[in-house]
Design a protein around this motif. Sequence first.
Motif, mmCIF file in Angstrom:
data_model
loop_
_atom_site.group_PDB
_atom_site.id
_atom_site.type_symbol
_atom_site.label_atom_id
_atom_site.label_comp_id
_atom_site.label_asym_id
_atom_site.label_seq_id
_atom_site.Cartn_x
_atom_site.Cartn_y
_atom_site.Cartn_z
ATOM 1 N N GLU A 47 0.751 -1.116 -0.122
ATOM 2 C CA GLU A 47 -0.151 0.082 -0.029
ATOM 3 C C GLU A 47 0.827 1.115 -0.080
ATOM 4 O OE1 GLU A 47 -2.341 -0.650 3.492
ATOM 5 O OE2 GLU A 47 -3.791 -1.811 2.200
ATOM 6 N N LEU A 48 2.012 1.206 0.799
ATOM 7 C CA LEU A 48 2.929 2.422 0.735
ATOM 8 C C LEU A 48 3.522 2.532 -0.428
ATOM 9 C CD1 LEU A 48 4.212 4.521 2.607
ATOM 10 C CD2 LEU A 48 5.828 3.050 3.102
ATOM 11 N N VAL A 49 3.981 1.678 -1.120
ATOM 12 C CA VAL A 49 4.864 1.802 -2.332
ATOM 13 C C VAL A 49 3.786 2.132 -3.554
ATOM 14 C CG1 VAL A 49 6.217 0.410 -4.209
ATOM 15 C CG2 VAL A 49 6.677 0.166 -1.699
ATOM 16 N N ALA A 50 2.717 1.575 -3.385
ATOM 17 C CA ALA A 50 1.587 2.000 -4.370
ATOM 18 C C ALA A 50 1.285 3.331 -4.441
ATOM 19 C CB ALA A 50 0.531 0.883 -4.477
ATOM 20 N N GLY A 51 0.983 3.927 -3.107
ATOM 21 C CA GLY A 51 0.871 5.448 -3.041
ATOM 22 C C GLY A 51 2.229 6.268 -3.677
ATOM 23 N N MET A 52 3.100 6.005 -3.388
ATOM 24 C CA MET A 52 4.260 6.486 -3.776
ATOM 25 C C MET A 52 4.309 6.441 -5.294
ATOM 26 S SD MET A 52 7.064 5.792 -0.852
ATOM 27 C CE MET A 52 8.561 6.910 -1.680
ATOM 28 N N VAL A 53 4.233 5.127 -5.944
ATOM 29 C CA VAL A 53 4.327 5.238 -7.369
ATOM 30 C C VAL A 53 3.289 5.872 -8.206
ATOM 31 C CG1 VAL A 53 4.086 3.346 -9.346
ATOM 32 C CG2 VAL A 53 5.499 2.890 -7.338
ATOM 33 N N VAL A 54 1.890 5.901 -7.488
ATOM 34 C CA VAL A 54 1.182 6.969 -8.427
ATOM 35 C C VAL A 54 1.253 7.906 -8.308
ATOM 36 C CG1 VAL A 54 -1.377 7.449 -8.073
ATOM 37 C CG2 VAL A 54 -0.697 4.904 -7.810
ATOM 38 N N GLY A 55 1.785 8.720 -7.121
ATOM 39 C CA GLY A 55 2.421 9.838 -7.002
ATOM 40 C C GLY A 55 3.440 10.456 -7.748
ATOM 41 N N PHE A 56 4.198 9.424 -8.054
ATOM 42 C CA PHE A 56 5.529 9.623 -8.873
ATOM 43 C C PHE A 56 4.885 9.832 -10.312
ATOM 44 C CE2 PHE A 56 8.413 7.604 -12.135
ATOM 45 C CZ PHE A 56 9.475 8.646 -12.098
ATOM 46 N N GLY A 57 4.140 8.985 -10.657
ATOM 47 C CA GLY A 57 3.457 8.878 -12.044
ATOM 48 C C GLY A 57 2.680 10.122 -12.251
ATOM 49 N N ILE A 58 1.768 10.635 -11.475
ATOM 50 C CA ILE A 58 1.149 11.812 -11.471
ATOM 51 C C ILE A 58 2.050 12.953 -11.829
ATOM 52 C CG2 ILE A 58 -0.488 13.504 -10.652
ATOM 53 C CD1 ILE A 58 -2.189 11.084 -9.484
ATOM 54 N N GLY A 59 3.085 13.158 -10.893
ATOM 55 C CA GLY A 59 4.079 14.293 -10.733
ATOM 56 C C GLY A 59 4.869 14.220 -12.141
ATOM 57 N N TYR A 60 5.377 13.050 -12.581
ATOM 58 C CA TYR A 60 6.155 13.031 -13.588
ATOM 59 C C TYR A 60 5.706 13.471 -14.746
ATOM 60 C CZ TYR A 60 9.550 11.523 -17.079
ATOM 61 O OH TYR A 60 10.372 11.026 -17.892
ATOM 62 N N GLY A 61 4.319 13.049 -14.948
ATOM 63 C CA GLY A 61 3.408 13.417 -15.949
ATOM 64 C C GLY A 61 3.222 14.831 -16.140
ATOM 65 N N LEU A 62 2.911 15.321 -14.996
ATOM 66 C CA LEU A 62 2.582 16.876 -15.114
ATOM 67 C C LEU A 62 3.793 17.713 -15.367
ATOM 68 C CD1 LEU A 62 0.078 17.150 -11.959
ATOM 69 C CD2 LEU A 62 -0.427 17.343 -14.266
ATOM 70 N N ASP A 63 5.072 17.193 -14.749
ATOM 71 C CA ASP A 63 6.278 17.738 -15.058
ATOM 72 C C ASP A 63 6.410 17.826 -16.371
ATOM 73 O OD1 ASP A 63 7.130 18.810 -12.385
ATOM 74 O OD2 ASP A 63 8.303 17.044 -12.093
ATOM 75 N N LEU A 75 6.550 16.811 -5.187
ATOM 76 C CA LEU A 75 5.608 17.121 -4.463
ATOM 77 C C LEU A 75 4.578 15.969 -4.417
ATOM 78 C CD1 LEU A 75 3.671 19.278 -2.793
ATOM 79 C CD2 LEU A 75 2.667 19.808 -5.205
ATOM 80 N N PHE A 76 4.303 15.382 -5.569
ATOM 81 C CA PHE A 76 3.431 14.544 -5.618
ATOM 82 C C PHE A 76 4.016 12.825 -5.085
ATOM 83 C CE2 PHE A 76 1.010 17.196 -8.430
ATOM 84 C CZ PHE A 76 -0.189 16.852 -8.098
ATOM 85 N N ILE A 77 5.301 12.814 -5.031
ATOM 86 C CA ILE A 77 5.755 11.740 -4.279
ATOM 87 C C ILE A 77 5.562 11.785 -2.806
ATOM 88 C CG2 ILE A 77 7.928 10.412 -3.489
ATOM 89 C CD1 ILE A 77 8.848 10.889 -6.298
ATOM 90 N N MET A 78 5.707 12.830 -2.479
ATOM 91 C CA MET A 78 5.400 13.151 -0.747
ATOM 92 C C MET A 78 3.720 13.079 -0.504
ATOM 93 S SD MET A 78 8.323 13.865 0.564
ATOM 94 C CE MET A 78 9.842 14.021 0.067
ATOM 95 N N LEU A 79 2.997 13.424 -1.274
ATOM 96 C CA LEU A 79 1.531 13.230 -1.174
ATOM 97 C C LEU A 79 1.326 11.787 -1.377
ATOM 98 C CD1 LEU A 79 0.248 16.305 -3.178
ATOM 99 C CD2 LEU A 79 0.240 15.961 -0.916
ATOM 100 N N GLY A 80 1.869 11.250 -2.196
ATOM 101 C CA GLY A 80 1.769 9.623 -2.409
ATOM 102 C C GLY A 80 2.024 8.908 -1.267
ATOM 103 N N PHE A 81 3.291 9.494 -0.606
ATOM 104 C CA PHE A 81 3.704 8.750 0.646
ATOM 105 C C PHE A 81 2.842 9.045 1.960
ATOM 106 C CE2 PHE A 81 6.086 9.214 4.720
ATOM 107 C CZ PHE A 81 6.854 8.076 4.814
ATOM 108 N N ALA A 82 2.307 10.287 1.916
ATOM 109 C CA ALA A 82 1.189 10.453 3.100
ATOM 110 C C ALA A 82 -0.022 9.714 2.804
ATOM 111 C CB ALA A 82 0.941 12.012 2.866
ATOM 112 N N ALA A 83 -0.368 9.484 1.412
ATOM 113 C CA ALA A 83 -1.793 8.703 1.183
ATOM 114 C C ALA A 83 -1.254 7.403 1.611
ATOM 115 C CB ALA A 83 -1.924 8.760 -0.225
ATOM 116 N N GLY A 84 -0.166 6.742 1.246
ATOM 117 C CA GLY A 84 0.204 5.322 1.543
ATOM 118 C C GLY A 84 0.082 5.119 3.217
#
Length: 109
Positions: A47-63, A75-84
């Motif tokens: 669950e933790l890793v999935a949150g971080m991967v989703v955050g990475f994907g969203i952040g990288y795409g927006l970048d 920013l989105f990796i940190m948000l994904g970590f918090a969600a995880g």
Amino acid sequence: MTDPNHSDPLKALENRIDAVKKSQSGEKPHQEEHYSQAQVGWRMVTELVAGMVVGFGIGYGLDLVLGTTPTLMVLFIMLGFAAGVQTMMRTAKELQGKNAAEADEDKRD
């Protein structure tokens, strides 16, 4: 032609199967309901890793779209970590409630 002696054993077998199903439908085996500690640990890590991967994907795409190099990705990796972490805490609370309910049930028996 049908043999009348053939239908009686089949009916008897059906009745026996129904009787066994009715006698076993009361409770599930405890083995199916319990999770080992390793399974719980892997579930939480996933669950933790999935949150971080989703955050990475969203952040990288927006970048890539907006041209902001690492800012949104971080920013989105940190948000994904918090969600995880939040999902992990929810899972732990759910499992703790189940364990407490099972302990109460065992005390009653």
